[in-house]
Design a protein around this motif. Structure first.
Motif, PDB file in Angstrom:
ATOM      1  N   ASN A 127     -25.719 -22.226  -9.737  1.00 33.32           N
ATOM      2  CA  ASN A 127     -25.714 -21.815  -8.333  1.00 33.32           C
ATOM      3  C   ASN A 127     -24.316 -21.951  -7.759  1.00 33.32           C
ATOM      4  O   ASN A 127     -23.844 -23.071  -7.508  1.00 33.32           O
ATOM      5  CB  ASN A 127     -26.697 -22.679  -7.539  1.00 33.32           C
ATOM      6  N   PRO A 128     -23.599 -20.858  -7.522  1.00 30.42           N
ATOM      7  CA  PRO A 128     -22.221 -20.952  -7.041  1.00 30.42           C
ATOM      8  C   PRO A 128     -22.109 -21.616  -5.668  1.00 30.42           C
ATOM      9  O   PRO A 128     -21.054 -22.163  -5.333  1.00 30.42           O
ATOM     10  CB  PRO A 128     -21.742 -19.503  -7.013  1.00 30.42           C
ATOM     11  N   LYS A 129     -23.195 -21.598  -4.881  1.00 29.09           N
ATOM     12  CA  LYS A 129     -23.157 -22.290  -3.584  1.00 29.09           C
ATOM     13  C   LYS A 129     -23.007 -23.795  -3.789  1.00 29.09           C
ATOM     14  O   LYS A 129     -22.351 -24.473  -2.994  1.00 29.09           O
ATOM     15  CB  LYS A 129     -24.418 -21.971  -2.777  1.00 29.09           C
ATOM     16  N   GLU A 130     -23.615 -24.286  -4.863  1.00 27.42           N
ATOM     17  CA  GLU A 130     -23.478 -25.707  -5.170  1.00 27.42           C
ATOM     18  C   GLU A 130     -22.052 -26.030  -5.607  1.00 27.42           C
ATOM     19  O   GLU A 130     -21.532 -27.115  -5.312  1.00 27.42           O
ATOM     20  CB  GLU A 130     -24.477 -26.116  -6.259  1.00 27.42           C
ATOM     21  N   PHE A 131     -21.426 -25.103  -6.310  1.00 32.64           N
ATOM     22  CA  PHE A 131     -20.030 -25.288  -6.714  1.00 32.64           C
ATOM     23  C   PHE A 131     -19.152 -25.440  -5.466  1.00 32.64           C
ATOM     24  O   PHE A 131     -18.313 -26.345  -5.381  1.00 32.64           O
ATOM     25  CB  PHE A 131     -19.576 -24.095  -7.557  1.00 32.64           C
ATOM     26  N   ARG A 132     -19.330 -24.569  -4.493  1.00 33.69           N
ATOM     27  CA  ARG A 132     -18.552 -24.657  -3.252  1.00 33.69           C
ATOM     28  C   ARG A 132     -18.834 -25.981  -2.532  1.00 33.69           C
ATOM     29  O   ARG A 132     -17.893 -26.646  -2.064  1.00 33.69           O
ATOM     30  CB  ARG A 132     -18.860 -23.486  -2.318  1.00 33.69           C
ATOM     31  N   LYS A 133     -20.102 -26.345  -2.440  1.00 33.56           N
ATOM     32  CA  LYS A 133     -20.466 -27.581  -1.747  1.00 33.56           C
ATOM     33  C   LYS A 133     -19.799 -28.783  -2.409  1.00 33.56           C
ATOM     34  O   LYS A 133     -19.293 -29.695  -1.721  1.00 33.56           O
ATOM     35  CB  LYS A 133     -21.987 -27.735  -1.758  1.00 33.56           C
ATOM     36  N   GLY A 163     -20.013 -15.562  -9.654  1.00 33.20           N
ATOM     37  CA  GLY A 163     -20.033 -16.894 -10.246  1.00 33.20           C
ATOM     38  C   GLY A 163     -19.003 -17.838  -9.649  1.00 33.20           C
ATOM     39  O   GLY A 163     -18.380 -17.572  -8.606  1.00 33.20           O
ATOM     40  N   CYS A 164     -18.805 -18.948 -10.321  1.00 37.25           N
ATOM     41  CA  CYS A 164     -17.970 -20.016  -9.774  1.00 37.25           C
ATOM     42  C   CYS A 164     -16.505 -19.604  -9.630  1.00 37.25           C
ATOM     43  O   CYS A 164     -15.825 -20.061  -8.705  1.00 37.25           O
ATOM     44  CB  CYS A 164     -18.094 -21.260 -10.648  1.00 37.25           C
ATOM     45  N   TRP A 165     -16.012 -18.740 -10.535  1.00 34.97           N
ATOM     46  CA  TRP A 165     -14.630 -18.296 -10.375  1.00 34.97           C
ATOM     47  C   TRP A 165     -14.467 -17.523  -9.065  1.00 34.97           C
ATOM     48  O   TRP A 165     -13.462 -17.691  -8.361  1.00 34.97           O
ATOM     49  CB  TRP A 165     -14.176 -17.419 -11.545  1.00 34.97           C
ATOM     50  N   GLU A 166     -15.430 -16.688  -8.737  1.00 35.66           N
ATOM     51  CA  GLU A 166     -15.327 -15.929  -7.481  1.00 35.66           C
ATOM     52  C   GLU A 166     -15.349 -16.860  -6.271  1.00 35.66           C
ATOM     53  O   GLU A 166     -14.649 -16.625  -5.281  1.00 35.66           O
ATOM     54  CB  GLU A 166     -16.430 -14.882  -7.397  1.00 35.66           C
ATOM     55  N   VAL A 167     -16.121 -17.948  -6.340  1.00 36.18           N
ATOM     56  CA  VAL A 167     -16.096 -18.934  -5.261  1.00 36.18           C
ATOM     57  C   VAL A 167     -14.720 -19.582  -5.181  1.00 36.18           C
ATOM     58  O   VAL A 167     -14.161 -19.744  -4.088  1.00 36.18           O
ATOM     59  CB  VAL A 167     -17.183 -20.004  -5.477  1.00 36.18           C
ATOM     60  N   ALA A 168     -14.167 -19.951  -6.343  1.00 37.79           N
ATOM     61  CA  ALA A 168     -12.825 -20.540  -6.358  1.00 37.79           C
ATOM     62  C   ALA A 168     -11.795 -19.576  -5.775  1.00 37.79           C
ATOM     63  O   ALA A 168     -10.897 -19.976  -5.027  1.00 37.79           O
ATOM     64  CB  ALA A 168     -12.454 -20.934  -7.785  1.00 37.79           C
ATOM     65  N   ASN A 169     -11.939 -18.300  -6.092  1.00 35.05           N
ATOM     66  CA  ASN A 169     -11.009 -17.304  -5.569  1.00 35.05           C
ATOM     67  C   ASN A 169     -11.147 -17.166  -4.055  1.00 35.05           C
ATOM     68  O   ASN A 169     -10.155 -16.961  -3.341  1.00 35.05           O
ATOM     69  CB  ASN A 169     -11.249 -15.965  -6.262  1.00 35.05           C
TER      70      ASN A 169
END
Length: 393
Positions: free
Chosen positions: A94-100, A136-142
């Motif tokens: 869950n990419p939202k969890e990555f951001r959190k 995914g998580c890379w897009e959140v990081a970006n």
């Protein structure tokens, strides 16, 4: 201090980095009120010593226990332009969890941004998919980069060389944290790929994972003369310009002292390294046999392709080190992490393998007939203790 251009980031990176795994109080998240004053003073002294000697890259990770909350007490006291900071966050479905998780990391560090965000543990295809798929998580990081909370995006990895190269070749990353040092040069193809794509290259734990070099065997000390094993290994790594920085997992301020002895020798690597490497190679050939040293890796299956999920490559590698260099303690530490390390250290030990048939999976190995006995020999030599990853302790 010596500095190297950290790939496309254009950061001037010190050749040593201050890693955040060993100076914290606990491997579990705890309130700052539970951190002893003595431990916090030690952490702050370690950071100040790091900066004093020019090691201005400080790195940690969200799951390095109390490291972030403790660092958050000293980082605001420093001039933000005086240090490069990295934290790492594990990829999740869950990419939202990555951001959190990242936002929690940033708040605990008391920083407005990090220079380097590493996607932590891109170790297998599932985690690569969490990272690199659409949304995914890379897009959140970006997205975090576009918001000014992150300057550059990289990844850390304990994965296979093929997995690492595939991630590098997406051209999405600015740097990579990986394992490579004298006793384990498997990932050179990944470093070559990073060089082609102009990524910064950070070497994970060359002193600890590179052989427990802060407590080396007497034989390794003898073979590395006139250098210490730590200085030899550092010099070996840094003699390759493709490598930009080596992590020093300092637990106290004095842990930098032996590492720093490498610096005045960098220009003498071509003189100092060959005789030591020759002695190390001769010692291995003498104990293990020239043919074995040359061919032992050939045709070995991955754990997933082996009955019982046995990690044949790692077990034979640890046997080689134990026999050639008396690296028993290191071998025990790594061998007994099998079955306890998850995707960070995959595969099983060679316990109770008599009922397993390795003939098919070892069909391409020139040593197929003797490998089962060597696996049992290694289990007798190195087994018999439970070891967990530091984060599990």
């Amino acid at each position: 201090m010596k500095y190297r251009r950290f790939g496309r980031t254009e950061l001037q990176m010190p050749v040593f980095s201050c890693g955040g795994m060993r100076y914290q109080h606990k491997w579990q998240d705890i309130p700052l009120t539970e951190v002893p004053d003595e431990n916090q003073r030690n952490l702050e002294a370690t950071i100040r010593r790091s900066l004093e000697v020019g090691i201005n890259h400080i790195e940690t990770a969200r799951f390095y226990g109390s490291s972030e909350v403790q660092l958050g007490q000293i980082l605001p006291k420093l001039n933000r332009q005086d240090f490069i900071f990295q934290t790492k966050v594990a990829p999740v479905a869950n990419p939202k969890e990555f951001r959190k998780t990242f936002e929690l990391s940033l708040s605990r560090l008391n920083l407005e941004y990090v220079d380097l965000l590493g996607i932590h543990g891109l170790n297998n295809e599932e985690l690569a998919d969490y990272t690199l798929r659409d949304g995914g998580c890379w897009e959140v990081a970006n997205q975090l980069r576009s918001e000014g909370k992150v300057r550059f995006i990289g990844f850390s990895t304990h994965g296979t060389t093929d997995t690492i190269v595939r991630a590098i070749e997406t051209d999405k990353f600015d740097y990579v944290n990986l394992h490579w040092y004298y006793i384990n040069q498997t990932n050179w193809a990944a470093i070559a790929a990073a060089t082609r794509h102009d990524l910064g290259v950070f070497i994970i734990s060359p002193t600890n994972k590179g052989g427990l070099l802060n407590q080396p065997s007497a034989k390794l000390v003898e073979l590395c003369q006139p250098l210490s094993p730590i200085v030899f290994n550092n010099l070996f790594c840094l003699s390759h310009p493709q490598i930009h920085t080596l992590s020093v997992g300092a637990a106290k301020p004095s842990d930098f002292d032996e590492q720093l002895k490498t610096l005045p020798l960098l220009d003498r690597a071509a003189e100092l390294l060959p005789p030591i490497i020759d002695r190390l190679e001769q010692a291995a050939a003498s104990k293990l046999g020239t043919e074995w040293v040359r061919t032992w890796k050939q045709g070995l299956p991955a754990p997933a392709d082996t009955p019982g999920n046995i990690n044949i490559h790692t077990i034979l590698w640890l046997r080689n080190l134990a026999i050639a260099y008396d690296m028993i303690e290191y071998g025990q530490m790594r061998y007994n992490l099998l079955e306890n390390g998850g995707h960070w250290f995959p595969g099983a030990k060679a316990t109770n393998i008599d009922a397993l048939d390795f003939s098919t999976c070892l069909a391409a190995s020139p040593h197929a007939a003797k490998i089962p006995d060597l696996l049992k020999e290694t289990d007798s030599l190195l087994g018999g203790m439970e070891v967990k990853r530091l984060s599990q302790s």
